[in-house]
Motif scaffolding. Structure first.
Motif, short mmCIF file in Angstrom:
data_model
loop_
_atom_site.label_atom_id
_atom_site.label_comp_id
_atom_site.label_asym_id
_atom_site.label_seq_id
_atom_site.Cartn_x
_atom_site.Cartn_y
_atom_site.Cartn_z
N PRO A 100 72.24 -57.97 44.47
CA PRO A 100 71.18 -58.97 44.47
C PRO A 100 70.40 -59.00 43.15
O PRO A 100 70.37 -58.03 42.40
N HIS A 103 75.17 -58.24 35.69
CA HIS A 103 76.00 -59.18 36.46
C HIS A 103 76.23 -58.76 37.92
O HIS A 103 77.35 -58.84 38.44
N MET A 148 82.50 -48.72 46.30
CA MET A 148 83.10 -49.61 45.30
C MET A 148 84.44 -49.07 44.82
O MET A 148 85.37 -49.83 44.56
N ASP A 187 68.96 -54.75 41.07
CA ASP A 187 69.16 -53.51 41.82
C ASP A 187 68.38 -53.50 43.13
O ASP A 187 67.14 -53.53 43.13
N PRO A 238 74.23 -54.03 49.06
CA PRO A 238 72.88 -54.05 48.46
C PRO A 238 72.10 -55.34 48.78
O PRO A 238 70.89 -55.29 49.01
N SER A 295 77.67 -58.39 50.52
CA SER A 295 77.35 -57.25 49.66
C SER A 295 76.34 -56.31 50.34
O SER A 295 75.26 -56.75 50.78
N PHE A 300 77.08 -45.80 47.35
CA PHE A 300 77.58 -47.13 47.00
C PHE A 300 78.73 -47.06 45.98
O PHE A 300 79.76 -47.73 46.17
N1 GSH Z 1 73.08 -50.70 42.32
C1 GSH Z 1 73.20 -52.12 42.52
C2 GSH Z 1 74.64 -52.49 42.82
C3 GSH Z 1 74.84 -53.98 42.97
C4 GSH Z 1 76.31 -54.36 42.94
O1 GSH Z 1 77.14 -53.69 42.30
N2 GSH Z 1 76.62 -55.47 43.61
C5 GSH Z 1 77.99 -55.93 43.63
C6 GSH Z 1 78.26 -56.69 44.91
S1 GSH Z 1 78.33 -55.59 46.26
C7 GSH Z 1 78.19 -56.89 42.47
O2 GSH Z 1 77.33 -57.70 42.20
N3 GSH Z 1 79.32 -56.78 41.78
C8 GSH Z 1 79.67 -57.64 40.71
C9 GSH Z 1 79.84 -56.91 39.42
O3 GSH Z 1 79.56 -55.69 39.35
O4 GSH Z 1 80.27 -57.55 38.46
C10 GSH Z 1 72.27 -52.58 43.64
O5 GSH Z 1 71.90 -51.74 44.47
O6 GSH Z 1 71.85 -53.73 43.65
#
Ligand code: GSH
Length: 219
Positions: free
Chosen positions: A55, A52, A113, A66, A13, A11, A109
């Protein structure tokens, strides 16, 4: 200090947080969250992080989601000797860094996604021409910032660079950065030669590279 990081190395982030931890030389415990198996949607995890996402950082009883919030917290709390460059007190520089972080969180980001989610669901095998155009527009924006200064928020490496390089190094797997963006390529090369990048970004980047390359071949 008792830091716990919930993570998945591929990931972006998470990799931004890992690079920050590496620079600050912090000790932490890591807990892998198997998002492909839906562990992040289980009640135990949702109780910790209703968004959910990984990190997620725990520092004793304090918990924070976040990556952008996490890296600024870590530097502010534990980066006394490195704060002046990474996240300075100077209001103008700090505001510029924040703007770049919001650009990553709100634009870069989410665009990644929007490409990778349908690929993971096997609905597509890569970005659409419109998505390529949008990503190239962001390369142009970064190029403009880097024409103004060596790094994304001034003459020193800062949290802006760390956060954005985690995303851009992932973009690059799907949409090459051509020599239309010479400053961006130069900046990326500087980052690629840093120890913290090699140690904390490359391993997860190689994992996502392998997955995305397979998905792009329809495997
Ligand atoms: N804005 C958040 C984005 C975090 C994010 O979306 N992480 C993804 C992995 S790259 C995740 O956990 N996705 C699972 C979900 O959204 O259910 C950050 O910077 O931490």
């Amino acid at each position: 200090m008792s830091l716990v990081l919930y993570k998945v190395d591929r990931s972006p982030p998470v990799r931004a947080v890992l690079m920050t931890i590496e620079i600050l030389e912090l000790k932490y415990k890591s807990i892998e969250v198997n998002t492909l198996a839906g562990e992040h949607l289980k009640p135990e995890y949702l109780e910790k992080n209703p968004m959910h996402t990984v990190p997620l950082l725990e520092d004793g009883k304090f918990s924070l989601a976040d990556s952008h919030a996490i890296i600024t917290y870590l530097v502010s709390k534990y980066g006394a000797d490195k704060r002046e460059d990474l996240y300075p007190n100077d209001l103008g520089i700090r505001a510029t860094i924040n703007q770049r972080l919001y650009f990553d969180a709100g634009v870069l980001f989410p665009k990644l996604m929007a490409i990778s989610r349908p690929m993971f669901r096997k609905e597509t095998t890569g970005p659409s021409p419109q998505q390529v155009e949008e990503i190239e527009e962001t390369y142009g924006i970064l190029e403009s910032y880097l024409r103004q200064s060596k790094f994304l928020a001034g003459k020193h490496l800062s949290l802006a660079d760390i956060s954005i390089v985690a995303t851009i190094s992932t973009y690059e797997i799907l949409i090459p950065i051509t020599n239309k963006y010479p400053r961006l390529l130069e900046w990326l090369n500087i980052l690629k030669n840093c120890d913290f990048y090699k140690k904390a970004n490359v391993p997860g980047l190689l994992q996502i590279k392998e997955i995305l390359e397979q998905l792009s071949q329809g495997i």
